[in-house]
Write a protein that holds these residues in place. Structure first.
Motif, short mmCIF file in Angstrom:
data_model
loop_
_atom_site.label_atom_id
_atom_site.label_comp_id
_atom_site.label_asym_id
_atom_site.label_seq_id
_atom_site.Cartn_x
_atom_site.Cartn_y
_atom_site.Cartn_z
N LYS A 151 19.81 28.51 34.91
CA LYS A 151 20.46 28.84 36.24
C LYS A 151 19.41 29.19 37.11
N GLU A 163 9.49 40.71 38.05
CA GLU A 163 9.97 40.37 39.76
C GLU A 163 11.42 40.11 39.41
N PHE A 164 12.23 40.32 37.46
CA PHE A 164 13.35 39.89 37.79
C PHE A 164 14.08 41.08 37.14
N SER A 165 15.25 40.50 36.71
CA SER A 165 15.97 41.77 36.81
C SER A 165 16.07 41.51 34.89
N GLY A 167 19.21 40.59 33.22
CA GLY A 167 19.61 39.55 32.61
C GLY A 167 19.03 37.66 33.43
N GLN A 168 17.72 38.49 34.54
CA GLN A 168 17.22 36.73 34.72
C GLN A 168 16.14 37.21 33.10
N ARG A 171 17.04 35.05 30.15
CA ARG A 171 17.17 34.66 30.98
C ARG A 171 15.81 33.20 30.35
N LEU A 194 21.41 44.22 27.62
CA LEU A 194 21.63 44.62 28.81
C LEU A 194 23.17 44.52 29.78
N ASP A 195 23.75 45.53 30.72
CA ASP A 195 24.93 45.18 30.75
C ASP A 195 26.00 43.97 30.82
N SER A 197 28.13 42.95 32.21
CA SER A 197 28.87 41.59 33.17
C SER A 197 27.59 40.79 33.47
N VAL A 198 26.52 41.48 33.46
CA VAL A 198 25.49 40.37 32.12
C VAL A 198 25.49 39.68 31.33
N GLN A 199 25.73 40.75 29.85
CA GLN A 199 26.35 40.00 29.32
C GLN A 199 26.80 38.94 28.57
N ALA A 200 27.84 38.80 29.85
CA ALA A 200 28.77 37.88 29.77
C ALA A 200 28.16 36.47 30.60
N GLN A 201 27.70 36.52 31.39
CA GLN A 201 26.72 35.58 32.04
C GLN A 201 25.61 34.75 30.83
#
Ligand SMILES: Nc1ncnc2c1ncn2[C@@H]1O[C@H](COP(=O)(O)OP(=O)(O)OP(=O)(O)O)[C@@H](O)[C@H]1O
Ligand SMILES: Nc1ncnc2c1ncn2[C@@H]1O[C@H](COP(=O)(O)OP(=O)(O)O)[C@@H](O)[C@H]1O
Ligand code: SF4
Ligand code: SF4
Ligand SMILES: [Mg+2]
Ligand SMILES: [Mg+2]
Lengths: 343, 340
Positions: A151, A163-165, A167-168, A171, A194-195, A197-201
């Motif tokens: 994604k 340049e990425f967070s 969670g990114q 990925r 990870l947080d 909400s990011v963990q769920a993703q």
């Protein structure tokens, strides 16, 4: 190797020598110190399933992960992957095809990506190393597809990891791990940094990819709720040993080993039912000198004389195995636990 | 839990800024809340939401160039946000205790635990060395160090992670503070040890009336410990209310998404609820409601007008859904919402 077993781990051991240098030891009359990080573990993983390892910090989870992908040689025991003995294959030099088929994802998405490489090159590296692309256009297409799988967009390939967070970046590590078209992924705490909400993703992404690409996972986490969601089977480790393993529902509904029960009691209660977390007695003992017999005995409410001297063997029960004298002797009642659904 | 008492801590319209070459970053934007004596206020929100900066502003440990740009902080009615460094340092030991995520940042590896405790006690209380040592021992017992008599002269590295965090709590308690600011105190610890530390913090509130500001991103810890919760997003409080209400009847779409994304036992689903997209960077906070690029409930008003906290159920939420005029005509989410 039993039928249906895809990853077969038998009697796996890894000891680390953490002694002071020889001279210091002689001068200060200190003995050799050996950490028994993994001390005789048997695991079977079937194709397409997720086997999770849980346990407190330092119990040896990451060491198992590293042994399985070949980052450490075992002190003893054997690892078979799809019918291949990893140790024999290493000697025969047929190791690299097997290495291609298994990949590892690490906890820290910051440390595991080379900061000086563009994302494109990070993901292209395994494709190049294993010679998996026909030409440059094919390589570009593969990397672009991988980024879309997780994604992100092909245009993200031109950027650098910083340049990425978080969670990114995780990925990107997943895209990199998928680049060599593996079948088996070893994931060591992939969402712990990870947080939620990011963990769920990320967990949703991992479950989607598993279905789509028919992946098998060895998943490591200390978060029992996460493990509950993604696993087919769960193994509980304590001080380098597997004390219980069972299908996920059985483990959570009818936990047997006293340590498993203690761990389940520590899961925070989000339903606000007023259940108090059982304050756990004591801490994990030092793996430098693990207690005799059943290493859980100093913290176990059911410990008796036999537990102090004899190491319990893993015995089959209700589709899993449990290593506990109390369970074997039938003096620890096994009861259903109930969980209230939330919301 | 004495919410009718006058507040022990009052934070009003706090703004924390970072001047940078490319302009000023607003990291904490107009944050207001109170904490009553004996109360635990949980502060949650994802990484970068501004939780730690809010905590650091209160204890006077903002690292330059970060600075309080507006607002007031009062402890027992007295302003503490504009005090000279020395005066604030005294308050920090005596009336506000601080606990951080990594116990090693608060402990000096070169000195024994007894040395560090005695020194801190004597800085704040007029006690002789032997009386201070007796108090240190008492504190170690209170925070549950087994064999405190033998361990008091050990060095930090000789303790396990959970034990070290207890020593840090003992240090924070030395002078009997009125307020403890605990920033992720259990994040580095195993769940089994987490439960012990939480039980300890609750006991302190109960027995000493100490107020606690508990910063964490762990909702489980909040559920068990906090009386009220403030949820932060992109530098602002988006929801604040009693813990049960925020957890079971979240009012702000972000809180709802956050609660849904926590895996729980008992219900196993094909997918966890997820909030698409990620929190904006400080350099690119959207106009209107900062959550609007990720919010499925957004309307035209959300794109232009920024909501402040307003009554919502038993809590307060910064969301136009709770305003009489509503969000306006619906605006569907852009399809290319970038994932975190
Ligand atoms: N390279 C090494 N040299 C010496 N000791 C090691 C090494 N790697 C691991 N150990 C020790 O082996 C034990 C198991 O470590 P491991 O990293 O596998 O734990 P873990 O279960 O992954 O813990 P965590 O949850 O903290 O990641 C620990 O006592 C650790 O200190
Ligand atoms: N020294 C600094 N310079 C610039 N920005 C900073 C600095 N320290 C923190 N920030 C930013 O302020 C925001 C809030 O940070 P913080 O309070 O640490 O978040 P958290 O909620 O994770 O504790 C983040 O976007 C962070 O990047
Ligand atoms: S073997 Fe004995 S000490 Fe170990 S878990 Fe079972 S009952 Fe407890
Ligand atoms: S104000 Fe609008 S965009 Fe913001 S949370 Fe409420 S509905 Fe969503
Ligand atoms: Mg590990
Ligand atoms: Mg923080």
């Amino acid at each position: 190797m039993p039928e249906g077993s895809y990853v077969h781990i038998e009697g796996l051991k890894r000891y680390f020598d953490v002694s002071a240098p020889w001279l210091v030891r002689k001068l200060e009359r200190r003995p050799r110190q050996i950490v028994q990080a993994v001390d005789g573990i048997d695991i079977e993983i079937a194709k397409g399933e997720t086997f999770s390892l849980v346990g407190e910090s330092g119990c040896g989870k990451s060491t198992v992960a590293r042994l399985v992908v070949g980052l450490y040689p075992p002190t003893d025991g054997r690892i078979e992957f799809d019918g291949n003995n990893m140790a024999t294959r290493r000697k025969q030099g047929a190791h690299s095809t097997l290495r291609r088929r298994m990949q590892m994802i690490f906890q820290d998405p910051f440390a595991s990506l080379n900061p000086r490489w563009r994302v494109f090159d990070i993901i292209a590296e395994p494709i190049r190393a294993f010679g998996l692309s026909k030409d440059k256009a094919d390589l570009e297409k593969q990397v672009g597809d991988l980024l879309e799988q997780v994604k992100l967009t092909p245009a993200d390939g031109r950027k650098y990891p910083h340049e990425f967070s978080g969670g990114q970046r995780q990925r990107i590590s997943i895209a990199r791990a998928l680049a060599s078209q593996p079948e088996f992924l070893v994931c060591d705490e992939p969402t712990s940094a990870l947080d939620v909400s990011v963990q769920a993703q990320i967990l949703n992404l991992m479950m989607d990819l598993q279905r789509r690409l028919k992946l098998t996972y060895l998943f490591i986490s200390h978060n029992l709720a996460v493990v509950y969601h993604i696993s087919t089977r769960v193994g509980v480790m304590y001080l380098g040993r597997l004390v219980e393993q069972a299908p996920t529902d059985t483990l959570f509904r009818r936990p047997k080993h006293p340590y498993t029960r203690m761990l389940l009691d520590t899961i925070p209660d989000l339903d606000m039912t007023g259940r108090q977390r059982a304050p756990v007695a004591g801490e994990v003992p030092s793996p430098l000198n693990p207690p005799s017999g059943c290493s859980f005995h100093p913290r176990c409410p059911f410990a008796n004389e036999r537990c102090k001297v004899e190491r319990p063997k893993a015995l089959p029960i209700e589709g899993g195995t449990v290593a506990c004298h109390g369970i074997e002797e039938g003096r620890i009642p096994i009861e259903d636990r109930s969980y209230t659904a939330r919301g | 839990m004495a919410t009718n008492n006058p507040p022990l801590l009052e934070v009003r319209n706090l703004r924390v800024e970072f001047p940078t070459r490319r302009g000023t970053l607003l990291a904490v934007d107009d944050v207001s809340f109170d904490i009553a004596p004996g109360e635990v206020l949980g502060v949650v929100g994802e990484s970068g939401a501004g939780k730690s900066l809010t905590g650091n502003a209160i204890i006077g440990l903002l690292e330059p160039p970060g600075r309080i740009a507006a607002g007031e902080i009062r402890l027992e009615g007295k302003r503490i946000d504009n005090l000279p460094y020395e005066e604030m340092r005294k308050i920090r030991g005596a009336r506000i205790g601080a606990i951080f995520q990594d116990p090693l940042t608060s402990l000096n590896p070169l000195y024994s635990v007894s040395h560090q405790l005695v020194e801190t006690i004597q800085t704040h209380l007029p006690l002789s060395a032997s009386a201070a040592r007796a108090r240190a021992l008492e504190l170690l017992k209170e925070v549950g160090i087994p064999g405190a008599e033998e361990r008091i002269d050990h060095y930090p590295h000789q303790f396990s992670g959970g034990m070290r965090q207890r020593v840090v709590i003992a240090l924070a308690l030395c002078a009997g503070p009125r307020l403890i600011v605990a920033d992720e105190p259990t994040t580095a610890l195993d769940v089994s040890i987490q439960a012990q530390i939480i039980a300890l913090l609750k006991k302190l509130c109960r027995e000493h009336g100490t107020a606690v500001m508990l910063v964490t991103h762990d909702m489980g810890v909040i559920a068990e410990t906090a009386d009220r919760v403030a949820v932060m997003y992109a530098g602002r409080i988006v929801e604040v209310g009693p813990v049960r209400d925020v957890i079971k009847h979240a009012q702000h779409p972000y809180t709802k998404g956050l609660m849904g994304s926590i895996p729980s036992l008992g219900v196993r689903t094909e997918r966890l609820t997820q909030i698409d997209g990620s929190m904006p960077r400080l350099t690119a906070i959207p106009k209107g409601c900062a959550f609007n690029p990720r919010c499925t409930a957004r309307g035209e008003r959300c794109l232009v007008e920024r909501p402040d906290l307003m009554p919502a159920g038993a809590s307060r939420a910064a969301c136009w859904l709770h305003d009489a005029r509503g969000v306006g005509a619906p605006v569907p989410l852009a399809r290319e919402t970038v994932n975190a």
